[in-house]
Design a protein around this motif. Structure first.
Motif, short mmCIF file in Angstrom:
data_model
loop_
_atom_site.label_atom_id
_atom_site.label_comp_id
_atom_site.label_asym_id
_atom_site.label_seq_id
_atom_site.Cartn_x
_atom_site.Cartn_y
_atom_site.Cartn_z
N ALA B 170 0.83 -1.21 0.00
CA ALA B 170 0.00 0.00 0.00
C ALA B 170 0.87 1.27 0.00
O ALA B 170 0.62 2.20 -0.77
N LYS B 171 1.88 1.28 0.83
CA LYS B 171 2.75 2.45 0.93
C LYS B 171 3.47 2.70 -0.39
O LYS B 171 3.55 3.84 -0.87
N GLU B 172 3.99 1.63 -0.97
CA GLU B 172 4.68 1.74 -2.26
C GLU B 172 3.73 2.24 -3.35
O GLU B 172 4.12 3.04 -4.21
N ARG B 173 2.50 1.75 -3.30
CA ARG B 173 1.53 2.18 -4.32
C ARG B 173 1.27 3.67 -4.24
O ARG B 173 1.25 4.36 -5.25
N LEU B 174 1.07 4.16 -3.02
CA LEU B 174 0.78 5.58 -2.88
C LEU B 174 1.97 6.43 -3.29
O LEU B 174 1.82 7.44 -3.99
N ALA B 175 3.17 6.00 -2.89
CA ALA B 175 4.38 6.74 -3.28
C ALA B 175 4.49 6.80 -4.80
O ALA B 175 4.76 7.87 -5.38
N THR B 176 4.27 5.67 -5.44
CA THR B 176 4.32 5.61 -6.91
C THR B 176 3.30 6.56 -7.52
O THR B 176 3.61 7.31 -8.46
N PHE B 177 2.11 6.55 -6.94
CA PHE B 177 1.02 7.38 -7.46
C PHE B 177 1.36 8.87 -7.37
O PHE B 177 1.18 9.62 -8.34
N LEU B 178 1.87 9.28 -6.24
CA LEU B 178 2.18 10.70 -6.04
C LEU B 178 3.26 11.16 -7.00
O LEU B 178 3.16 12.23 -7.61
N ILE B 204 -8.74 7.33 -5.60
CA ILE B 204 -7.35 6.89 -5.46
C ILE B 204 -7.32 5.42 -5.08
O ILE B 204 -6.55 4.63 -5.63
N ALA B 205 -8.19 5.05 -4.14
CA ALA B 205 -8.26 3.64 -3.70
C ALA B 205 -8.60 2.73 -4.87
O ALA B 205 -7.97 1.68 -5.06
N ASP B 206 -9.58 3.13 -5.66
CA ASP B 206 -10.00 2.28 -6.78
C ASP B 206 -8.95 2.24 -7.89
O ASP B 206 -8.95 1.34 -8.73
N TYR B 207 -8.06 3.21 -7.90
CA TYR B 207 -6.96 3.18 -8.86
C TYR B 207 -5.83 2.28 -8.36
O TYR B 207 -5.23 1.54 -9.12
#
Lengths: 251, 251
Positions: B170-178, B204-207
Motif C-alpha cells: 500500500a505504501k509503495e503504491r501511494l508513493a508511486t502514485f504521487l 485513489i483507492a480504486d486506482y
DNA sequence: CGAGCAGTTGATGAGCTTCAAAGGTAGTGG
DNA sequence: CCACTACCTTTGAAGCTCATCAACTGCTCG
C-alpha cells in the motif's frame, strides 16, 4: 543440435539458431500471419517482408529481450508461448502477459525495452530491425494500421488484467485465467478444452499477483467445486464453463 | 449557467454545453495539441481538423462514455482530469487511468467501449466521430502514426500499473502514485510540487486496488516519515523526492 | 534408483479489509 | 456572518484473505 539457453536477442548477435531446413521460412506459409501485423501486407508482396525479417527459434527459458536494453528490434511470435514481465529491484516479479502466435514484442516509443521477455515453450519468432520496420510501414501503411489495431487489443487485455489484479479474489483470478487461455487457444485454432498450461505455477502466480501456494490452493478449490479437473499439472479439463464464467465476475 | 450532470456523450446527443464564447475553439490555440494525436496534423491544415471535431465541456461527475455502449466516438482530453474505470457486476471498481490534456478516450477495435469514463474536474474534450477520424487518418497518416505512439505509451503506463497492482504494498503504491502525478504535471507544464490531487480518496483507492481507509493510512505513514505534507486533502507537498522514489521500488 | 525440482498441503502470521465512529471541511440557509 | 448539515477523510478495533514458512508428495532425469 539445439542451444538450450539463448542470450537476449534484443541487441547482440544472438546465438539462437536460424530456422532449420525442416520448417518453412516463407511468410506465405506462416500460421501466425492472419493474426499479426503482417496481415497488412498483400500476398503478392510477401517477399519484401521475408527480406526484412530474421526467423529465430528460442528454447524454453531462453531470453528474448531484457528490460532496459536498447530496443533495436521488434518481434512477432509465430509459434510457442512467451512470458513478458517486469521486475522490482528486490526480485518481485509481475508477468504482464503470455504471448502466442500473432502477438508482438518490443513496441517501444522510448529507446529501451520496458520489459523482459522469455520463452516458456520452444518459441519461433520473426525479428524486425526497427529501421526496416519503418520502411515497411512507409511502403505498406495498412501494416502499421494493423499494428495499431493489435496495440489497441493489447491495451484492452491489459485493462482486463488490471481489474483482475486490483479487484478479484484468488479463485476469481484463476477462473479468469483458465477461461482466457481456453478462449485464446480456440481463437488460434488449437484445442481449447483440455486447456494447455505450458507455464509453471510460479509463472501463473506472477501473472495473477499471487504466490504459487495460493495458486495451488485455488486449483484445489476449483477441483473440489467440480469446475475443472487436472489431467496433468499442465492440462486442465474445464467441466463447467458457465459456472467458471460466473466465478470470474464474482457470481 | 452550467449543467451539473451530463449523460454519457458516447452515443446520444449530449446535453453537455458547446464551448462558450470566452474560450478559443481554434486548434491553433489548443494547449493539448503538442501532446495529442493532433500534433500529427500540419499547422496549415488545422481547419480540416476543426471541421471534424466537436468541442465539449463536462462538469465533475459527468459521464463521458459508458462501458458496453456503441463506440461511435473517440475523444481527446484538452483540459481537466478524467477517470477511466471498469466495473464488476457486484460493484467492485478498478480505475484503470486518470487522463489529462493530450490523452485519448475510446480507442476500440470492437464495437463498444471497453470501459467507462467520467469527469473528475471540469473537463474539456474534443469529440471525433469515428468515421471522420478514419478520413483524417487517410488524409494525414502522421496523425495515425502519432496515435500509435500514444497507444504504445498507454501500454507502458498500463504495464507499470500492473506491476503496482500485482506486487506493491500500500505504501509503495501511494508513493508511486504521487510521483506519477507530479511527473505528469511537470510534463504538462503545470505545478508539480505541491501535487494536485483532484480525485477523491475513493478514486485513489480504486486506482491503487485498495480501500479508502488503507489509502488514508498510507498518507499518514508517508506524513510520519516526513516524505510528504498534506497542505489540504487535495494538495500534497513532496518533501523528499528521492526517499519517495526509493519507496516506489521497495527501497 | 536416487537426486532434485515442481507442486501440493498444513500451520502460522502479516497486511489489508471491514465495520464503526469521530474529526474536518465545504456548502446551505437562516 | 454564523450555525447547521452532509459528506469526505481519518482513526480505531476486529476479522479475513493471502503470504510466509515448513514439510511432504510425486515426477523427471541422470
Amino acid at each position: 543440435m539445439t542451444t538450450s539457453f539463448s542470450p537476449s536477442l534484443g541487441s547482440s548477435p544472438p546465438s539462437a539458431r536460424a530456422c532449420p531446413e525442416d520448417e518453412s521460412r516463407l511468410c506465405a506459409d506462416c500460421i501466425a500471419r492472419p493474426w499479426s501485423m503482417c496481415a497488412g501486407v498483400p500476398d503478392s508482396e510477401l517477399m519484401t517482408l521475408e527480406r526484412a525479417v530474421t526467423d529465430l527459434h528460442v528454447d524454453p527459458r531462453g531470453a528474448i529481450v531484457d528490460e532496459g536494453e536498447p530496443a533495436q528490434h521488434m518481434f512477432n511470435v509465430t509459434a510457442g508461448t512467451v512470458k513478458v514481465y517486469k521486475l522490482l529491484p528486490d526480485g518481485r516479479r509481475q508477468i504482464i502477459g503470455f504471448l502466442m502466435a500473432g502477438d508482438f514484442i518490443g513496441l517501444a516509443v522510448r529507446q529501451s525495452y520496458a520489459y523482459s521477455a522469455e520463452a516458456v515453450t520452444p518459441v519461433r519468432l520473426c525479428r524486425f530491425p526497427r529501421k526496416k520496420l519503418e520502411e515497411l510501414f512507409e511502403r505498406y501503411p495498412s501494416m502499421e494500421k494493423r499494428l495499431l489495431g493489435l496495440a489497441a487489443n493489447e491495451l484492452a487485455v491489459a485493462q482486463d488484467l488490471m481489474l483482475l489484479l486490483g479487484r478479484k479474489t484468488a479463485k476469481e483470478r484463476l477462473a479468469t485465467f483458465l477461461l482466457m487461455l481456453s478462449d485464446r487457444a480456440r481463437r488460434l485454432g488449437m484445442p481449447s478444452n483440455p486447456v494447455a498450461l505450458p507455464m509453471s505455477r510460479t509463472d501463473i502466480a506472477d501473472y495473477l499477483g499471487l504466490t504459487t501456494e495460493t495458486v495451488s490452493r485455488a486449483f484445489t478449490q476449483l477441483k473440489n467445486l467440480k469446475l475443472i479437473r487436472l489431467e496433468t499439472t499442465s492440462q486442465a479439463q474445464i467441466l463447467d464453463t458457465e459456472a467458471l464464467r460466473d466465478l470470474t465476475e464474482g457470481g
